[in-house]
Design a protein around this motif. Structure first.
Motif, PDB file in Angstrom:
ATOM      1  N   ILE A   1      45.025  50.468  38.842  1.00 27.22           N
ATOM      2  CA  ILE A   1      44.828  51.648  39.273  1.00 27.22           C
ATOM      3  C   ILE A   1      44.054  52.088  40.340  1.00 27.22           C
ATOM      4  CG2 ILE A   1      44.231  54.071  38.325  1.00 27.22           C
ATOM      5  CD1 ILE A   1      44.895  52.591  35.320  1.00 27.22           C
TER       6      ILE A   1
ATOM      7  N   THR B   1      40.121  46.413  43.697  1.00 26.94           N
ATOM      8  CA  THR B   1      40.813  45.102  44.156  1.00 26.94           C
ATOM      9  C   THR B   1      41.813  44.949  43.404  1.00 26.94           C
ATOM     10  OG1 THR B   1      39.130  44.273  42.453  1.00 26.94           O
ATOM     11  CG2 THR B   1      38.631  44.258  44.790  1.00 26.94           C
ATOM     12  N   SER B   2      42.323  45.876  42.107  1.00 23.70           N
ATOM     13  CA  SER B   2      43.374  45.754  41.299  1.00 23.70           C
ATOM     14  C   SER B   2      43.678  46.899  40.774  1.00 23.70           C
ATOM     15  CB  SER B   2      43.428  44.704  40.240  1.00 23.70           C
ATOM     16  OG  SER B   2      42.484  43.778  40.388  1.00 23.70           O
TER      17      SER B   2
ATOM     18  N   THR C   1      49.479  46.946  34.873  1.00 20.64           N
ATOM     19  CA  THR C   1      48.669  46.530  35.888  1.00 20.64           C
ATOM     20  C   THR C   1      48.220  45.105  35.511  1.00 20.64           C
ATOM     21  OG1 THR C   1      46.636  47.000  34.853  1.00 20.64           O
ATOM     22  CG2 THR C   1      47.579  48.674  36.410  1.00 20.64           C
TER      23      THR C   1
ATOM     24  N   ASN D   1      46.207  44.216  33.072  1.00 20.26           N
ATOM     25  CA  ASN D   1      44.907  44.646  32.600  1.00 20.26           C
ATOM     26  C   ASN D   1      45.035  44.000  31.110  1.00 20.26           C
ATOM     27  OD1 ASN D   1      43.160  46.677  30.875  1.00 20.26           O
ATOM     28  ND2 ASN D   1      42.642  46.403  32.772  1.00 20.26           N
TER      29      ASN D   1
ATOM     30  N   SER E   1      37.947  37.913  44.501  1.00 18.55           N
ATOM     31  CA  SER E   1      38.757  38.745  45.031  1.00 18.55           C
ATOM     32  C   SER E   1      38.784  39.126  46.354  1.00 18.55           C
ATOM     33  CB  SER E   1      38.715  40.124  44.139  1.00 18.55           C
ATOM     34  OG  SER E   1      38.958  39.831  42.926  1.00 18.55           O
TER      35      SER E   1
ATOM     36  N   ARG F   1      43.809  40.421  30.477  1.00 17.36           N
ATOM     37  CA  ARG F   1      42.318  39.887  30.979  1.00 17.36           C
ATOM     38  C   ARG F   1      41.523  39.704  29.666  1.00 17.36           C
ATOM     39  NH1 ARG F   1      40.720  41.358  36.225  1.00 17.36           N
ATOM     40  NH2 ARG F   1      42.210  42.727  37.190  1.00 17.36           N
TER      41      ARG F   1
HETATM   42  N1  NAP Z   1      46.263  50.122  32.896  1.00 15.58           N
HETATM   43  C1  NAP Z   1      46.315  50.553  31.411  1.00 15.58           C
HETATM   44  O1  NAP Z   1      47.269  50.795  31.047  1.00 15.58           O
HETATM   45  C2  NAP Z   1      44.986  51.140  30.955  1.00 15.58           C
HETATM   46  C3  NAP Z   1      45.335  52.017  29.855  1.00 15.58           C
HETATM   47  C4  NAP Z   1      44.203  52.551  29.456  1.00 15.58           C
HETATM   48  C5  NAP Z   1      42.566  52.283  30.131  1.00 15.58           C
HETATM   49  N2  NAP Z   1      42.802  51.560  30.912  1.00 15.58           N
HETATM   50  C6  NAP Z   1      41.443  50.877  31.275  1.00 15.58           C
HETATM   51  O2  NAP Z   1      41.251  51.633  32.671  1.00 15.58           O
HETATM   52  C7  NAP Z   1      40.557  50.983  33.751  1.00 15.58           C
HETATM   53  C8  NAP Z   1      41.530  50.741  34.752  1.00 15.58           C
HETATM   54  O3  NAP Z   1      42.611  49.734  34.414  1.00 15.58           O
HETATM   55  P1  NAP Z   1      43.650  48.859  35.340  1.00 15.58           P
HETATM   56  O4  NAP Z   1      44.771  48.769  34.545  1.00 15.58           O
HETATM   57  O5  NAP Z   1      43.406  49.794  36.757  1.00 15.58           O
HETATM   58  O6  NAP Z   1      42.703  47.626  35.225  1.00 15.58           O
HETATM   59  P2  NAP Z   1      42.951  46.273  36.165  1.00 15.58           P
HETATM   60  O7  NAP Z   1      43.823  46.444  37.123  1.00 15.58           O
HETATM   61  O8  NAP Z   1      42.745  45.298  35.290  1.00 15.58           O
HETATM   62  O9  NAP Z   1      41.573  46.312  37.102  1.00 15.58           O
HETATM   63  C9  NAP Z   1      40.337  46.276  36.717  1.00 15.58           C
HETATM   64  C10 NAP Z   1      39.166  46.122  37.706  1.00 15.58           C
HETATM   65  O10 NAP Z   1      38.352  45.490  36.826  1.00 15.58           O
HETATM   66  C11 NAP Z   1      37.841  44.452  37.645  1.00 15.58           C
HETATM   67  N3  NAP Z   1      37.215  43.233  36.771  1.00 15.58           N
HETATM   68  C12 NAP Z   1      37.798  42.890  35.538  1.00 15.58           C
HETATM   69  N4  NAP Z   1      37.074  41.962  35.187  1.00 15.58           N
HETATM   70  C13 NAP Z   1      35.847  41.701  36.004  1.00 15.58           C
HETATM   71  C14 NAP Z   1      35.050  41.017  35.912  1.00 15.58           C
HETATM   72  N5  NAP Z   1      34.659  40.064  34.838  1.00 15.58           N
HETATM   73  N6  NAP Z   1      33.860  41.214  36.961  1.00 15.58           N
HETATM   74  C15 NAP Z   1      34.254  42.075  37.741  1.00 15.58           C
HETATM   75  N7  NAP Z   1      34.999  42.723  37.946  1.00 15.58           N
HETATM   76  C16 NAP Z   1      35.988  42.664  36.808  1.00 15.58           C
HETATM   77  C17 NAP Z   1      39.001  43.613  38.397  1.00 15.58           C
HETATM   78  O11 NAP Z   1      38.264  42.988  39.714  1.00 15.58           O
HETATM   79  P3  NAP Z   1      39.175  41.704  40.005  1.00 15.58           P
HETATM   80  O12 NAP Z   1      40.321  42.579  40.919  1.00 15.58           O
HETATM   81  O13 NAP Z   1      38.316  41.223  41.000  1.00 15.58           O
HETATM   82  O14 NAP Z   1      39.705  41.134  39.004  1.00 15.58           O
HETATM   83  C18 NAP Z   1      39.341  45.241  38.742  1.00 15.58           C
HETATM   84  O15 NAP Z   1      39.051  45.717  40.028  1.00 15.58           O
HETATM   85  C19 NAP Z   1      40.135  49.694  32.872  1.00 15.58           C
HETATM   86  O16 NAP Z   1      39.008  49.973  32.216  1.00 15.58           O
HETATM   87  C20 NAP Z   1      41.218  49.490  31.702  1.00 15.58           C
HETATM   88  O17 NAP Z   1      40.733  49.066  30.659  1.00 15.58           O
HETATM   89  C21 NAP Z   1      43.823  50.914  31.332  1.00 15.58           C
END
Ligand code: NAP
Length: 331
Positions: A32, A29-30, A221, A223, A57, A226
């Motif tokens: 990556i 839903t958001s 993103t 992220n 979402s 959050r």
């Molecule tokens: N982006 C980076 O630079 C980066 C770097 C290293 C590691 N990571 C890790 O890689 C993974 C993907 O990153 P991303 O940037 O794609 O993350 P993101 O855009 O923040 O998306 C995270 C996903 O988790 C869901 N989510 C978050 N909180 C939630 C909750 N309380 N209950 C249910 N669903 C929840 C979100 O749903 P909603 O859409 O409903 O909010 C979304 O689908 C994450 O674990 C992040 O920590 C990211």
């Protein structure tokens, strides 16, 4: 390292035979996950994508689905609402998928965020980020193993911190529940190591499935925002200082999307999928064979051999046994 040119060339070869026919995105839903769905749909192939997300979402997800249908009418996107921070809900969602499908080609897991806020537990008593980044992800894998094992080139991609495992994890308090034992960096290290050791064990038990634990590098993103009160001083620091730095050094959305599509489809990891003529990836056991691949932001395989040898000897069994205990009521 795989260059972006090579990534694009590989993804251009995705066709009806190599695209995942049925893909499940948890976290699509958001961020990556969403970017990777769009890249997959843009290949123009016929694919059915299950997009799992929470109620809040759904509206945005429906708009996204309309956009995807316009890009590629051959792609079918099925929305399933589920509170994926909960194990009971994860089980229910998997039962819905199992009632509709006889196969799953790709399971793509991206839920979670950096656990730098206070410790907050779900109604099931698990720290919420640990549930999102570890327990519910592993439960999705467990429930969908039988469908993944039905296809020729099944794949599980968990996006978090593959290759960044450290040995200093707390084996006496794996869920960091003891008073004063929870902290952002500690939790992040713990959840990454738990992901890798358990995925490696699942890979050894399911030799036909390609497992990837991916570290995406920085992708802007939102992220980092959050999990904290938007009015707190920490949120302010993140907005004013951290986010601009992340944005400056981040991959752009397109490159991140294509790199994760590559990880979801290329034979570079384990030999099955879109044909790959470059150097074959090595798995976490440093073999050119199928298994678990720890893949960094440049799509290189980083077996993290020194830390992994210690984690295998001292932590893997404990993490596995503890995980079985936590997940047992939901299997
Ligand atoms: N982006 C980076 O630079 C980066 C770097 C290293 C590691 N990571 C890790 O890689 C993974 C993907 O990153 P991303 O940037 O794609 O993350 P993101 O855009 O923040 O998306 C995270 C996903 O988790 C869901 N989510 C978050 N909180 C939630 C909750 N309380 N209950 C249910 N669903 C929840 C979100 O749903 P909603 O859409 O409903 O909010 C979304 O689908 C994450 O674990 C992040 O920590 C990211």
């Amino acid at each position: 390292m795989v260059s972006f040119t090579e990534i694009k060339a590989s993804n251009a070869l995705i066709n009806g035979a190599t695209a995942p026919r049925v893909a499940v995105f948890v976290g699509g839903t958001s961020g990556i996950g969403k970017l990777t769905i769009r890249a997959l749909v843009e290949t123009g192939t016929s694919t059915r994508i299950y997009l799992i997300g929470r109620k809040s979402s759904e509206e945005n997800a429906q708009t996204f689905i309309q956009e995807l249908s316009a890009i590629n009418p051959k792609a079918e996107i099925v929305w399933i609402e589920g509170e994926v921070s909960l194990l009971a809900e994860t089980k229910r969602v998997c039962q819905v998928i199992k009632s509709k499908e006889s196969r799953v080609d790709l399971l793509f897991l991206t839920t979670g965020y950096a656990p730098f806020g206070p410790r907050v537990e779900t109604t099931e008593g698990i720290e919420i980020v640990q549930s999102l980044e570890y327990y519910t992800r592993i439960l999705f894998v467990y429930h969908l193993l039988s469908l993944l094992n039905k296809v020729e080139a099944p794949r599980v991609v968990s996006v978090l911190g593959g290759g960044l495992e450290k040995t200093a994890i707390d084996l006496d308090d794996l869920d960091l529940k003891k008073p004063g034992n929870f902290g952002g960096i500690k939790a992040q290290m713990q959840y990454m190591a738990m992901n890798t050791t358990t995925l490696e064990k699942l890979a050894s038990e399911n030799p036909d499935i390609t497992f990837i634990h991916s570290w995406p590098g920085w992708v802007s993103t939102g992220n980092v925002r959050r999990g904290r009160d938007p009015n707190s001083w920490m949120a302010w620091i993140v907005r004013v200082f951290l986010e601009p730095i992340i944005t400056l050094f981040s991959f752009n959305d397109e490159e991140s999307a294509q790199r994760h599509l590559f990880q979801s489809t290329s034979a570079a990891f384990g030999g099955r999928g879109v044909p790959w003529k470059g150097t074959p990836g090595v798995n976490s056991l440093q073999q050119q064979a199928n298994g678990l691949f720890l893949v960094n932001y440049k799509c290189g395989c980083t077996p993290n051999a020194k830390a992994m040898a210690i984690l295998r000897e001292k932590a893997q069994e404990k993490i596995w046994d503890h995980t079985q205990e936590v997940l047992r009521p939901y299997l």
